[in-house]
Scaffold this active site. Sequence first.
Site, PDB file in Angstrom:
ATOM      1  N   SER A  41      13.004   6.461 -14.008  1.00 60.03           N
ATOM      2  CA  SER A  41      11.882   7.129 -14.357  1.00 60.03           C
ATOM      3  C   SER A  41      11.391   8.689 -12.958  1.00 60.03           C
ATOM      4  O   SER A  41      11.574   9.362 -14.647  1.00 60.03           O
ATOM      5  CB  SER A  41      10.516   5.665 -14.161  1.00 60.03           C
ATOM      6  OG  SER A  41       9.339   6.987 -14.721  1.00 60.03           O
ATOM      7  N   SER A  42      11.465   8.478 -12.538  1.00 59.29           N
ATOM      8  CA  SER A  42      11.450   9.718 -11.563  1.00 59.29           C
ATOM      9  C   SER A  42      12.309  10.506 -12.122  1.00 59.29           C
ATOM     10  O   SER A  42      12.558  11.757 -12.774  1.00 59.29           O
ATOM     11  CB  SER A  42      11.032   9.335 -10.071  1.00 59.29           C
ATOM     12  OG  SER A  42      10.127   8.944  -9.806  1.00 59.29           O
TER      13      SER A  42
ATOM     14  N   HIS B 168      13.289  12.151   3.240  1.00 57.13           N
ATOM     15  CA  HIS B 168      12.206  13.141   3.811  1.00 57.13           C
ATOM     16  C   HIS B 168      12.228  14.172   2.778  1.00 57.13           C
ATOM     17  O   HIS B 168      11.416  14.626   2.539  1.00 57.13           O
ATOM     18  CB  HIS B 168      12.614  13.939   4.788  1.00 57.13           C
ATOM     19  CG  HIS B 168      12.013  14.881   5.473  1.00 57.13           C
ATOM     20  ND1 HIS B 168      10.558  14.481   6.245  1.00 57.13           N
ATOM     21  CD2 HIS B 168      12.042  16.471   5.979  1.00 57.13           C
ATOM     22  CE1 HIS B 168      10.475  15.636   6.765  1.00 57.13           C
ATOM     23  NE2 HIS B 168      10.678  16.588   6.565  1.00 57.13           N
TER      24      HIS B 168
ATOM     25  N   HIS C 237       0.684  -1.496   0.192  1.00 57.45           N
ATOM     26  CA  HIS C 237       0.443  -0.362  -0.589  1.00 57.45           C
ATOM     27  C   HIS C 237       0.784   1.338   0.494  1.00 57.45           C
ATOM     28  O   HIS C 237       0.464   1.646  -0.729  1.00 57.45           O
ATOM     29  CB  HIS C 237      -0.988  -0.189   1.370  1.00 57.45           C
ATOM     30  CG  HIS C 237      -1.066   1.254   1.067  1.00 57.45           C
ATOM     31  ND1 HIS C 237      -2.138   2.207   0.750  1.00 57.45           N
ATOM     32  CD2 HIS C 237      -1.251   2.506   2.368  1.00 57.45           C
ATOM     33  CE1 HIS C 237      -3.185   2.762   1.371  1.00 57.45           C
ATOM     34  NE2 HIS C 237      -2.806   2.936   2.356  1.00 57.45           N
TER      35      HIS C 237
ATOM     36  N   LYS D 237       2.924  30.391   4.151  1.00 55.56           N
ATOM     37  CA  LYS D 237       1.978  29.544   1.905  1.00 55.56           C
ATOM     38  C   LYS D 237       0.756  29.642   2.724  1.00 55.56           C
ATOM     39  O   LYS D 237      -0.449  30.351   2.557  1.00 55.56           O
ATOM     40  CB  LYS D 237       2.821  28.480   2.525  1.00 55.56           C
ATOM     41  CG  LYS D 237       3.865  28.613   1.431  1.00 55.56           C
ATOM     42  CD  LYS D 237       4.571  26.811   0.981  1.00 55.56           C
ATOM     43  CE  LYS D 237       5.174  27.110  -0.685  1.00 55.56           C
ATOM     44  NZ  LYS D 237       4.365  27.658  -1.119  1.00 55.56           N
TER      45      LYS D 237
ATOM     46  N   ASP E  50       6.312  21.823 -26.526  1.00 59.90           N
ATOM     47  CA  ASP E  50       5.959  20.496 -26.457  1.00 59.90           C
ATOM     48  C   ASP E  50       7.214  20.602 -25.063  1.00 59.90           C
ATOM     49  O   ASP E  50       7.516  21.499 -24.397  1.00 59.90           O
ATOM     50  CB  ASP E  50       6.887  19.823 -27.340  1.00 59.90           C
ATOM     51  CG  ASP E  50       5.798  18.121 -26.236  1.00 59.90           C
ATOM     52  OD1 ASP E  50       6.604  17.440 -25.970  1.00 59.90           O
ATOM     53  OD2 ASP E  50       5.566  17.978 -27.543  1.00 59.90           O
TER      54      ASP E  50
ATOM     55  N   THR F 278       6.217  26.960   5.346  1.00 62.52           N
ATOM     56  CA  THR F 278       4.505  26.653   5.480  1.00 62.52           C
ATOM     57  C   THR F 278       3.742  27.602   5.819  1.00 62.52           C
ATOM     58  O   THR F 278       2.316  28.246   5.243  1.00 62.52           O
ATOM     59  CB  THR F 278       4.800  25.221   6.547  1.00 62.52           C
ATOM     60  OG1 THR F 278       5.764  24.644   6.106  1.00 62.52           O
ATOM     61  CG2 THR F 278       3.785  24.617   5.468  1.00 62.52           C
TER      62      THR F 278
ATOM     63  N   GLU G 268      11.759  13.649  -0.212  1.00 57.88           N
ATOM     64  CA  GLU G 268      10.809  12.743  -0.745  1.00 57.88           C
ATOM     65  C   GLU G 268       9.439  13.056  -0.761  1.00 57.88           C
ATOM     66  O   GLU G 268       8.387  13.074  -0.959  1.00 57.88           O
ATOM     67  CB  GLU G 268      11.096  10.932  -0.678  1.00 57.88           C
ATOM     68  CG  GLU G 268      10.175  10.516  -1.178  1.00 57.88           C
ATOM     69  CD  GLU G 268       9.813  10.725  -2.341  1.00 57.88           C
ATOM     70  OE1 GLU G 268      10.821  10.680  -3.413  1.00 57.88           O
ATOM     71  OE2 GLU G 268       8.532   9.623  -3.292  1.00 57.88           O
TER      72      GLU G 268
ATOM     73  N   ARG H 102       1.146   0.688  15.161  1.00 58.84           N
ATOM     74  CA  ARG H 102       0.906   0.518  13.784  1.00 58.84           C
ATOM     75  C   ARG H 102       1.907  -0.748  13.194  1.00 58.84           C
ATOM     76  O   ARG H 102       2.966  -1.546  14.292  1.00 58.84           O
ATOM     77  CB  ARG H 102       1.893   1.733  12.641  1.00 58.84           C
ATOM     78  CG  ARG H 102       3.137   2.092  12.961  1.00 58.84           C
ATOM     79  CD  ARG H 102       4.674   3.455  12.292  1.00 58.84           C
ATOM     80  NE  ARG H 102       3.948   3.169  10.754  1.00 58.84           N
ATOM     81  CZ  ARG H 102       4.294   3.912  10.113  1.00 58.84           C
ATOM     82  NH1 ARG H 102       5.778   4.599  10.504  1.00 58.84           N
ATOM     83  NH2 ARG H 102       4.572   3.902   8.698  1.00 58.84           N
TER      84      ARG H 102
ATOM     85  N   TYR I 190       8.557  16.062   0.838  1.00 59.95           N
ATOM     86  CA  TYR I 190       8.179  17.111  -0.030  1.00 59.95           C
ATOM     87  C   TYR I 190       8.102  17.048  -1.550  1.00 59.95           C
ATOM     88  O   TYR I 190       7.321  17.865  -2.070  1.00 59.95           O
ATOM     89  CB  TYR I 190       9.327  18.180   0.803  1.00 59.95           C
ATOM     90  CG  TYR I 190       9.234  18.087   1.823  1.00 59.95           C
ATOM     91  CD1 TYR I 190       8.380  18.381   2.542  1.00 59.95           C
ATOM     92  CD2 TYR I 190      10.680  18.880   2.191  1.00 59.95           C
ATOM     93  CE1 TYR I 190       8.607  18.465   3.881  1.00 59.95           C
ATOM     94  CE2 TYR I 190      10.048  18.841   3.569  1.00 59.95           C
ATOM     95  CZ  TYR I 190       9.008  19.491   4.995  1.00 59.95           C
ATOM     96  OH  TYR I 190       8.949  19.066   6.026  1.00 59.95           O
TER      97      TYR I 190
ATOM     98  N   SER J 249      -1.977  27.084  -5.332  1.00 61.65           N
ATOM     99  CA  SER J 249      -2.025  28.466  -5.854  1.00 61.65           C
ATOM    100  C   SER J 249      -2.410  28.870  -6.822  1.00 61.65           C
ATOM    101  O   SER J 249      -2.304  29.528  -6.747  1.00 61.65           O
ATOM    102  CB  SER J 249      -0.299  28.930  -5.547  1.00 61.65           C
ATOM    103  OG  SER J 249       0.164  27.663  -3.976  1.00 61.65           O
TER     104      SER J 249
ATOM    105  N   TRP K  55       6.858   0.392   4.152  1.00 58.74           N
ATOM    106  CA  TRP K  55       7.291   0.795   2.748  1.00 58.74           C
ATOM    107  C   TRP K  55       9.119   1.231   2.857  1.00 58.74           C
ATOM    108  O   TRP K  55       9.537   1.630   2.236  1.00 58.74           O
ATOM    109  CB  TRP K  55       6.577   1.734   2.198  1.00 58.74           C
ATOM    110  CG  TRP K  55       6.428   3.598   3.420  1.00 58.74           C
ATOM    111  CD1 TRP K  55       6.158   3.552   4.209  1.00 58.74           C
ATOM    112  CD2 TRP K  55       7.725   4.261   2.388  1.00 58.74           C
ATOM    113  NE1 TRP K  55       6.731   4.824   4.496  1.00 58.74           N
ATOM    114  CE2 TRP K  55       6.752   5.449   3.844  1.00 58.74           C
ATOM    115  CE3 TRP K  55       8.222   5.209   1.223  1.00 58.74           C
ATOM    116  CZ2 TRP K  55       7.720   6.732   3.384  1.00 58.74           C
ATOM    117  CZ3 TRP K  55       8.976   6.053   1.792  1.00 58.74           C
ATOM    118  CH2 TRP K  55       8.259   7.198   2.361  1.00 58.74           C
TER     119      TRP K  55
ATOM    120  N   HIS L 138      15.049  13.624  12.336  1.00 57.90           N
ATOM    121  CA  HIS L 138      13.926  13.187  12.635  1.00 57.90           C
ATOM    122  C   HIS L 138      13.003  11.921  13.156  1.00 57.90           C
ATOM    123  O   HIS L 138      12.056  11.975  13.784  1.00 57.90           O
ATOM    124  CB  HIS L 138      12.586  14.729  12.770  1.00 57.90           C
ATOM    125  CG  HIS L 138      12.012  14.691  11.486  1.00 57.90           C
ATOM    126  ND1 HIS L 138      12.100  15.812  10.747  1.00 57.90           N
ATOM    127  CD2 HIS L 138      11.895  14.075  10.558  1.00 57.90           C
ATOM    128  CE1 HIS L 138      11.013  15.538   9.868  1.00 57.90           C
ATOM    129  NE2 HIS L 138      11.045  14.242   9.454  1.00 57.90           N
ATOM    130  N   HIS L 139      13.086  11.387  11.579  1.00 60.15           N
ATOM    131  CA  HIS L 139      12.869  10.041  11.706  1.00 60.15           C
ATOM    132  C   HIS L 139      13.018   9.018  12.720  1.00 60.15           C
ATOM    133  O   HIS L 139      13.165   8.035  12.821  1.00 60.15           O
ATOM    134  CB  HIS L 139      12.726   9.449  10.269  1.00 60.15           C
ATOM    135  CG  HIS L 139      11.698   9.959   9.386  1.00 60.15           C
ATOM    136  ND1 HIS L 139      11.038  10.148   8.832  1.00 60.15           N
ATOM    137  CD2 HIS L 139      12.492  11.493   8.180  1.00 60.15           C
ATOM    138  CE1 HIS L 139      10.241  11.225   7.702  1.00 60.15           C
ATOM    139  NE2 HIS L 139      11.181  12.031   8.219  1.00 60.15           N
TER     140      HIS L 139
END
Lengths: 215, 544
Positions: free
Chosen positions: B184-185, B268, B91, B346, B120, B343, B270, B465, B272, B283, B156, B317-318
């Site tokens: 690909s990314s 991290h 998932h 924004k 293009d 943030t 990632e 979890r 964002y 926006s 994951w 922080h993870h």
Amino acid sequence: MDRREQAQVGVRRTVIRTLAVLVGMFAFAFALVPLYDVFCQITGINGKVDATAQSIVHEGVDESRYINVQFITRGSPGLPWQMSVETRQMSVHPGQMAEVDFTFTNNSHSENWGRAVPSVSPSRATTHLRKISCFCFEEQQLEGDERLTIPLVFQLARDLPEDINTITLVYTLYPVDRVIQSVSLDNALQSNTLNDSQSDLRNDLKNNKVVGETI
Amino acid sequence: MAPKLPPQPPLQHSNTAVADSQSHGHAAPPKGILRWLLTTNHKEIGSLYLIFSLTMFFIGGIFALVVRAELFQPGLQLVEPEFFNQMTTMHGLIMVFAAVMPAFTGLANWMIPLQIGAPDMALPRLNNFSFWLLPVAFTLLLSTLFMPGGGPNFGWTFYAPLSTTYAPPSTTFFILALHIAGISSILGAINIIATILNMRAPGMRLMDMPLFVWTWLITAFLLIAVMPVLAGVITMMLMDINFGTSFFDAAGGGDPVLFQHLFWFFGHPEVYIMILPAFGIVSAIIPTFARKPLFGYASMVYATAAIALLSFLVWAHHMFIVGLPLVAELFFMYSTMLIAVPTGVKVFNWVTTLFRGSISFESPMLFSLAFVVLFTIGGFSGLMLAIAPADFQYHDTYFVVAHFHYVLVPGAIFAIMAGVYYWLPKWTGHYPNEKLAQWHFWFSIIGVNLTFFPMHFAGLAGMPRRIPDYALQFADFNLLSSIGAFFFGASQLLFVLVVILCVRGGKKAPAKAWEGAEDLEWTVPSPAPLHTFETPPVFHRASH
């Protein structure tokens, strides 16, 4: 030069630069591995202990304080060994030399290679722990059913921070042969018709001590 | 006293270039499947990305529903714990790498050339290649579920040694799939950077670009910086598993904690990558439906860049509980809290744009407003998790699950849906069925909150979890979450219905489909013809 050509030159330049960054970041990821080890060794973070013998420093014994040194031993799946220590904890003065016996027992009937990997907690104490002699510096070989007692000789530096009263030393036993250790792979191989040739390969690896200490 | 908002000049564009842009001859595209396999058109590739992402969104959603069905009540009812672990892992992987990221890349393909007046993408054939890598990667990843030993079951985040020593034999396929998706990314990101930097309409400076383009430019740089690190980590895993190295194996002198450092150095930024383009979409939508120019355009750009830079300094922080020294705990705690500042800028700008606006509540706006509110809730729970001593308690509980689902589902996914409803008239020439879209919105917002809000409480009460069974005191929260999840999942079928109906017909949309919409894409006809801006439009910046 018209606009379209100009854009194409720009695109080529951008692609080359982004590819350079890409290669750089990929290399950086691998460079982090030794950098991380160096960083941990200098700071003692992570409880990684110097894996070489150090000499005794005669700096006088600080008899004003006792440090409680605890020993924990752990086995691991894949190595049929038992590791025990003569005493679970002892009190030493900083600067004092101390010796404690560890016993390795091979519970299987065949010869194995193993290694005890140390870790120190709190990690700030790591750089203040001098190991003069330790079985953890090298791999051990035990014959089937062999029992081996090896002493650990260590000294705590006098400049051990004041607020540290207890130091815990953990030794985890690991098998040196990596192919045997990978249990899930083994299970997968058992249903495989190539089983015989695989176990030959495994025996080859077992005799080759270099495997398992690549890093 | 009425506060004086700085007057923001609306963008003015020339419409003349569009009419004759269709006059160039183009070879007729191949028919049937080959047309889609060989297409180099940014609009077609954009559609392919979006369709792929929607398909994967449902596959990942079904995995989530398996998880929620098992957690409906305590005890083991439906699936084996081993399969449960594969479901949570798949998932996460599918939603992150196959649903959210390709959806943003699809929107970028469709909209960036239109928004900057380019004919293009800069590298059209590379564009085709980056898309077609994705079905390969995720077919491979999904096929691991049918392999002996099952698919990835280590979460994951695939922490070593769970993903190396104790992993199922299919892990090598997982690594290969992730490598392909990563390539690909990266190729997509290179293409986007090359397009934005070199193919803007004459006269359009960087600070004239719409915010969706800006946020994607910054996101693409993040991708270039961190996807190679992910590639490095999984290569090390591959070598640990197959070639006897010990990068992450303590027995050979390696260190499992190193894996976490490397992973989160990628991970991290990632997260964002999955939210910055959402900021850009919101926006664009909020000013349109508030009929006011965006408040604080420049500060939005700088805030996005600041968030991107800070994302490289907060990874640990993870891992507050791995035994970091006090100095490191403090550094990562404060640097994480610092992210709340840009943030906050924004959120302030969005709210200020709404202030005294002439607001109407069409479906894109509803999703955007929900984004602002619910993303902020997710941000606040993130601040709670940033407090290192509190995180010792929250770590690996459902509180974390609630936090990141609040920023990803009503955050990233609501923004994607808002973007789809906003640009569907441009893509198809028809307005989406507003009544159905509104039903979709209200069902979704009820479903999301019913699913994820109780998880906060379950987590604070201590529910860990990634477990298939749990203590009895969490039963009520989990029951609510499971009902909400099935409700939310079912209501997404409405979304598919709206999109299909909109492709097939509906109220005709003019070139400028929304009254307050100002960017270049609204100067081309609806539906946008296959080839646009072959003659670059002249970009006029209104003078003060």
